[in-house]
Design an enzyme around this catalytic site. Structure first.
Site, PDB file in Angstrom:
ATOM      1  N   ASP A 106      42.420  54.313  33.159  1.00  0.00           N
ATOM      2  CA  ASP A 106      42.045  53.374  34.221  1.00  0.00           C
ATOM      3  C   ASP A 106      42.068  51.949  33.675  1.00  0.00           C
ATOM      4  O   ASP A 106      42.005  51.732  32.457  1.00  0.00           O
ATOM      5  CB  ASP A 106      40.622  53.723  34.721  1.00  0.00           C
ATOM      6  N   LYS A 111      33.788  47.048  35.451  1.00  0.00           N
ATOM      7  CA  LYS A 111      34.714  47.659  36.388  1.00  0.00           C
ATOM      8  C   LYS A 111      34.124  47.573  37.795  1.00  0.00           C
ATOM      9  O   LYS A 111      32.971  47.237  37.964  1.00  0.00           O
ATOM     10  CB  LYS A 111      34.959  49.131  36.008  1.00  0.00           C
ATOM     11  N   GLY A 112      34.972  47.869  38.778  1.00  0.00           N
ATOM     12  CA  GLY A 112      34.474  47.886  40.146  1.00  0.00           C
ATOM     13  C   GLY A 112      35.046  46.802  41.028  1.00  0.00           C
ATOM     14  O   GLY A 112      34.650  46.664  42.185  1.00  0.00           O
ATOM     15  N   GLY A 113      36.012  46.049  40.484  1.00  0.00           N
ATOM     16  CA  GLY A 113      36.664  45.041  41.320  1.00  0.00           C
ATOM     17  C   GLY A 113      37.252  45.659  42.583  1.00  0.00           C
ATOM     18  O   GLY A 113      37.284  45.041  43.646  1.00  0.00           O
ATOM     19  N   GLY A 114      37.683  46.906  42.467  1.00  0.00           N
ATOM     20  CA  GLY A 114      38.228  47.615  43.628  1.00  0.00           C
ATOM     21  C   GLY A 114      37.168  48.436  44.356  1.00  0.00           C
ATOM     22  O   GLY A 114      37.478  49.132  45.327  1.00  0.00           O
ATOM     23  N   GLU A 168      34.657  56.226  39.423  1.00  0.00           N
ATOM     24  CA  GLU A 168      35.320  55.949  38.135  1.00  0.00           C
ATOM     25  C   GLU A 168      34.412  56.345  36.973  1.00  0.00           C
ATOM     26  O   GLU A 168      34.850  56.951  35.993  1.00  0.00           O
ATOM     27  CB  GLU A 168      35.688  54.467  38.036  1.00  0.00           C
TER      28      GLU A 168
HETATM   29  C1  5RP Z   1      38.494  49.359  40.475  1.00  0.00           C
HETATM   30  C2  5RP Z   1      38.469  48.945  39.055  1.00  0.00           C
HETATM   31  C3  5RP Z   1      39.751  48.460  38.462  1.00  0.00           C
HETATM   32  O1  5RP Z   1      40.028  49.199  37.311  1.00  0.00           O
HETATM   33  C4  5RP Z   1      39.617  47.016  38.102  1.00  0.00           C
HETATM   34  O2  5RP Z   1      39.203  46.296  39.248  1.00  0.00           O
HETATM   35  C5  5RP Z   1      40.927  46.446  37.564  1.00  0.00           C
HETATM   36  O3  5RP Z   1      41.854  46.396  38.592  1.00  0.00           O
HETATM   37  P1  5RP Z   1      43.347  45.900  38.364  1.00  0.00           P
HETATM   38  O4  5RP Z   1      44.032  46.901  37.523  1.00  0.00           O
HETATM   39  O5  5RP Z   1      43.903  45.829  39.774  1.00  0.00           O
HETATM   40  O6  5RP Z   1      43.300  44.544  37.723  1.00  0.00           O
HETATM   41  O7  5RP Z   1      37.476  48.975  38.373  1.00  0.00           O
HETATM   42  O8  5RP Z   1      37.212  49.679  40.944  1.00  0.00           O
END
Ligand code: 5RP
Length: 225
Positions: free
Chosen positions: A85, A98-101, A107
């Protein structure tokens, strides 16, 4: 090289950690999506995957990659072989934000159910201290104001992620302005607040990156915790 190309490069490098015949955990986000696309090229070699979000499950299935429920997978194997991830930030000890998405809870569950966490990032994610990226916290809706108050007491500025509901039916508070010098202590503190499902810190109290693969224009750097 663009950031997108760096993500593709590091996602392909992670294939090295996929062992034939095993069940692997798959993360969420744009870098994880590139890993899924790369995984499709060797899909017949693995037994299956466990997805960390509905979006990831959908992308895996679209490639014809088998997706298992975590409970069913753990009835077959003691642990998933590896979890792959991205992250929003990583520090010098491979602690992660983490957790931007918004998929942080699933996760964290899938990462903890895996023997190894390979974190795939481009070089923009490397920081001295976590916290420049607002810290996501998944919260049970009725606890929003209470948890926001605790976040303020801890020196942060919590902002509700508008119009967003997690796969678990909860809300996200993004906490700005924290300078996280002791990620393990903050993770433990926040995860004990009633109403918090989990926070986006992945430290030794959950599963930080065993290996961070960082994509750079010169190649992929391997950083071990
Ligand atoms: C989603 C996450 C992602 O791993 C994190 O936001 C990084 O995202 P990206 O690969 O689009 O930069 O934690 O909840």
């Amino acid at each position: 090289m663009t950031q997108d190309e760096l993500k593709t490069r590091v996602a392909k490098a992670a294939l090295e950690y996929v062992q034939a015949g095993t069940i692997i955990g798959v993360g969420t986000g744009s870098t994880a999506n590139k890993f899924i696309d790369a995984l499709a090229t060797i899909k017949d070699s693995i037994r299956g995957t466990v997805a960390s979000s509905e979006a990831t499950a959908e992308r895996l299935r679209a490639h014809g990659i088998p997706v298992l429920d975590l409970n069913d997978a753990l009835a077959e194997v003691r642990q998933l072989s590896v979890y792959i991830d991205g992250a929003d930030e990583f520090d010098g000890e491979n602690n992660l934000t983490k957790g931007g998405g918004g998929a942080l809870t699933r996760e964290k569950i899938v990462a903890c159910a895996s023997a190894q966490f390979i974190c795939i990032v481009d070089q923009s994610k490397q920081v001295e201290h976590l916290g420049a990226f607002p810290l996501p916290i998944e919260v049970i809706p009725m606890a929003r104001a209470y948890v926001a108050g605790i976040a303020r007491e801890l020196g942060g500025d919590p902002v509700l992620r508008e119009g967003f509901t997690t796969d678990n039916g909860n809300i996200i508070l993004d906490v700005h302005g924290l300078r996280i010098t002791e990620p393990d202590l903050l993770e433990e503190r926040l995860n004990h607040v009633p109403g918090v499902v989990t926070c986006g810190i992945f430290s030794r109290f959950s599963h930080k990156g065993d290996v961070v693969l960082m994509g750079t224009p010169d190649g992929v750097e391997r950083i071990e915790a």
